[in-house]
Motif scaffolding. Structure first.
Motif, PDB file in Angstrom:
ATOM      1  N   GLY A 152       0.834  -1.199   0.000  1.00 31.20           N
ATOM      2  CA  GLY A 152       0.000   0.000   0.000  1.00 31.20           C
ATOM      3  C   GLY A 152       0.863   1.241   0.000  1.00 31.20           C
ATOM      4  N   ASP A 153       0.236   2.374   0.225  1.00 28.51           N
ATOM      5  CA  ASP A 153       0.956   3.652   0.237  1.00 28.51           C
ATOM      6  C   ASP A 153       1.216   4.045   1.684  1.00 28.51           C
ATOM      7  OD1 ASP A 153       2.149   5.996  -0.498  1.00 28.51           O
ATOM      8  OD2 ASP A 153       0.271   7.078  -0.851  1.00 28.51           O
ATOM      9  N   HIS A 154       2.384   3.682   2.180  1.00 25.57           N
ATOM     10  CA  HIS A 154       2.724   3.925   3.586  1.00 25.57           C
ATOM     11  C   HIS A 154       3.644   5.121   3.776  1.00 25.57           C
ATOM     12  CE1 HIS A 154       0.897   0.050   4.286  1.00 25.57           C
ATOM     13  NE2 HIS A 154       1.756  -0.521   3.479  1.00 25.57           N
ATOM     14  N   ASN A 155       4.007   5.808   2.696  1.00 22.47           N
ATOM     15  CA  ASN A 155       4.917   6.950   2.765  1.00 22.47           C
ATOM     16  C   ASN A 155       4.247   8.189   2.202  1.00 22.47           C
ATOM     17  OD1 ASN A 155       7.226   5.221   3.559  1.00 22.47           O
ATOM     18  ND2 ASN A 155       7.039   4.461   1.464  1.00 22.47           N
ATOM     19  N   THR A 156       4.691   9.348   2.679  1.00 22.63           N
ATOM     20  CA  THR A 156       4.200  10.626   2.168  1.00 22.63           C
ATOM     21  C   THR A 156       5.261  11.238   1.280  1.00 22.63           C
ATOM     22  OG1 THR A 156       2.865  11.000   4.150  1.00 22.63           O
ATOM     23  CG2 THR A 156       3.353  12.914   2.774  1.00 22.63           C
ATOM     24  N   GLY A 157       4.905  11.505   0.027  1.00 22.06           N
ATOM     25  CA  GLY A 157       5.848  12.078  -0.916  1.00 22.06           C
ATOM     26  C   GLY A 157       6.396  13.407  -0.439  1.00 22.06           C
ATOM     27  N   GLY A 158       7.703  13.605  -0.615  1.00 22.33           N
ATOM     28  CA  GLY A 158       8.344  14.825  -0.152  1.00 22.33           C
ATOM     29  C   GLY A 158       8.942  14.694   1.234  1.00 22.33           C
ATOM     30  N   SER A 159       8.813  13.506   1.838  1.00 22.12           N
ATOM     31  CA  SER A 159       9.353  13.301   3.183  1.00 22.12           C
ATOM     32  C   SER A 159      10.872  13.275   3.154  1.00 22.12           C
ATOM     33  CB  SER A 159       8.851  11.975   3.762  1.00 22.12           C
ATOM     34  OG  SER A 159       7.444  11.944   3.823  1.00 22.12           O
ATOM     35  N   THR A 160      11.479  13.785   4.211  1.00 24.13           N
ATOM     36  CA  THR A 160      12.933  13.719   4.375  1.00 24.13           C
ATOM     37  C   THR A 160      13.233  13.274   5.796  1.00 24.13           C
ATOM     38  OG1 THR A 160      13.042  16.068   5.014  1.00 24.13           O
ATOM     39  CG2 THR A 160      13.403  15.527   2.681  1.00 24.13           C
ATOM     40  N   ARG A 161      14.332  12.561   5.943  1.00 26.91           N
ATOM     41  CA  ARG A 161      14.802  12.101   7.261  1.00 26.91           C
ATOM     42  C   ARG A 161      13.768  11.231   7.962  1.00 26.91           C
ATOM     43  NH1 ARG A 161      17.659  17.637   9.652  1.00 26.91           N
ATOM     44  NH2 ARG A 161      19.066  17.974   7.876  1.00 26.91           N
ATOM     45  N   ARG A 162      13.003  10.487   7.190  1.00 31.24           N
ATOM     46  CA  ARG A 162      12.043   9.552   7.763  1.00 31.24           C
ATOM     47  C   ARG A 162      12.328   8.163   7.229  1.00 31.24           C
ATOM     48  NH1 ARG A 162       6.079  12.527   7.460  1.00 31.24           N
ATOM     49  NH2 ARG A 162       6.650  14.431   8.593  1.00 31.24           N
ATOM     50  N   LYS A 163      12.075   7.153   8.049  1.00 30.14           N
ATOM     51  CA  LYS A 163      12.239   5.784   7.600  1.00 30.14           C
ATOM     52  C   LYS A 163      11.132   5.459   6.592  1.00 30.14           C
ATOM     53  CE  LYS A 163      14.142   4.210  12.027  1.00 30.14           C
ATOM     54  NZ  LYS A 163      13.907   3.307  13.196  1.00 30.14           N
ATOM     55  N   LEU A 164      11.530   5.021   5.415  1.00 36.23           N
ATOM     56  CA  LEU A 164      10.558   4.696   4.383  1.00 36.23           C
ATOM     57  C   LEU A 164      10.134   3.236   4.495  1.00 36.23           C
ATOM     58  CD1 LEU A 164      12.105   6.463   1.266  1.00 36.23           C
ATOM     59  CD2 LEU A 164      10.347   7.327   2.826  1.00 36.23           C
ATOM     60  N   VAL A 165       8.872   2.990   4.219  1.00 32.75           N
ATOM     61  CA  VAL A 165       8.366   1.628   4.173  1.00 32.75           C
ATOM     62  C   VAL A 165       8.541   1.137   2.741  1.00 32.75           C
ATOM     63  CG1 VAL A 165       6.402   0.108   4.558  1.00 32.75           C
ATOM     64  CG2 VAL A 165       6.720   2.124   6.005  1.00 32.75           C
ATOM     65  N   THR A 166       9.655   0.464   2.511  1.00 31.50           N
ATOM     66  CA  THR A 166       9.950  -0.093   1.196  1.00 31.50           C
ATOM     67  C   THR A 166       9.431  -1.523   1.117  1.00 31.50           C
ATOM     68  OG1 THR A 166      12.076  -0.940   1.947  1.00 31.50           O
ATOM     69  CG2 THR A 166      12.044   1.305   1.052  1.00 31.50           C
ATOM     70  N   ALA A 167       9.497  -2.102  -0.074  1.00 30.72           N
ATOM     71  CA  ALA A 167       9.098  -3.504  -0.233  1.00 30.72           C
ATOM     72  C   ALA A 167       9.982  -4.406   0.625  1.00 30.72           C
ATOM     73  CB  ALA A 167       9.185  -3.906  -1.702  1.00 30.72           C
TER      74      ALA A 167
END
Length: 276
Positions: A152-167
């Motif tokens: 799903g879409d667990h990240n907000t576009g434009g985020s910085t210095r945040r842990k991303l939910v990748t595959a």
């Protein structure tokens, strides 16, 4: 109404393209927003900034190497009269020459944000930019594979210095959740329980420090893993919901996707450090 962060522009842009039939996910392989439409071969890519600047243009030009359907997006703040990012006719002309689309987002105090398309990418206007198929191993193919492998879409576009939910992080979370239920387990058992074909590689590489080897071929969850399961509980719930609804997806060899009803996605063990 001025925005403070780029992330405030993401939700309106996402909603806009979802209304046009796109499936949208944020922060996919360094792209702020990526969208897929079933009948279109080219992915949608949007790069977001609060104001129009050279960095945004350069990002947009880089994304044209991945897709011909690329937009740059900025806030439209009517209070900034005379500012460089308010010279819309000139900016539209520049984007048109470069083959980029241009979006603006206007925020209001008492009504929903307004998304406006000032110009579309050259490819959508009958331009002569060629549509390139995703070659195996290419950046475009990896972008599509990462998109389809996420639940799903667990990240907000434009985020910085945040842990991303990748595959890859989703895969590690499934292994961790299975290991929490079993206490201790072998990689083969976890691969079956979590439906993750690369479970052994996840355990051995242990990028996040979530797993501990207690004996030959036996692993348990570390305190860091327990914290991660709590921190990403919403991601796991969405994965479970997708599986229950028969919507789990596994990327096929052509960069597309196929759906199956009974098992969650079985991910490849091959991964790059930047995917974590």
């Amino acid at each position: 109404m001025a925005v403070r962060h780029e992330t405030e522009l993401y939700a309106p842009i996402k909603a806009f393209f979802e209304s046009l039939g796109y499936e949208i996910k944020g922060e996919v392989r360094n792209c702020d927003l990526v969208g897929i439409k079933p009948e279109q071969q080219e992915p949608l890519i949007v790069e977001i900034k609060k104001t129009f600047n050279l960095a945004l243009v350069l990002q947009g030009m880089q994304r044209l190497k991945l897709s011909s359907n690329v937009y740059v997006a900025v806030e439209r703040n009517r209070a900034k009269k005379g500012a460089v990012n308010q010279r819309w006719n000139e900016l539209v002309g520049l984007c048109h020459q470069l083959g980029l689309g241009l979006l603006t987002v206007t925020h209001y105090k008492t009504k929903p944000p307004l998304v406006e398309v000032l110009c579309k990418p050259a490819s959508t206007n009958g331009g002569d930019r060629k549509t390139a198929a995703a070659r195996p191993g290419s950046r475009k193919e990896r972008l599509l594979r990462e998109f389809h492998a996420r639940s799903g879409d667990h990240n907000t576009g434009g985020s910085t210095r945040r842990k991303l939910v990748t595959a890859y992080r989703e895969k590690a979370l499934r292994v961790a959740a299975a290991l929490q239920g079993l206490g201790e387990a072998a990689p083969a058992q976890l691969a079956r329980t979590a439906a993750v074909s690369g479970a052994a590689a996840v355990l051995q590489r242990n990028y996040y420090g979530w797993f501990e080897r207690v004996a030959r071929g036996r692993y348990k969850l570390t305190p860091f893993g327990e914290v991660a399961l709590s921190e990403y509980a919403a991601v796991l719930q969405e994965q479970d919901a997708e599986t229950a609804a028969g919507k789990a997806v596994e990327p096929d060899d052509g960069g597309g996707q196929r759906r199956f009803a009974e098992a969650p996605a079985a991910y490849s063990a091959t991964t790059n450090a930047e995917d974590h």
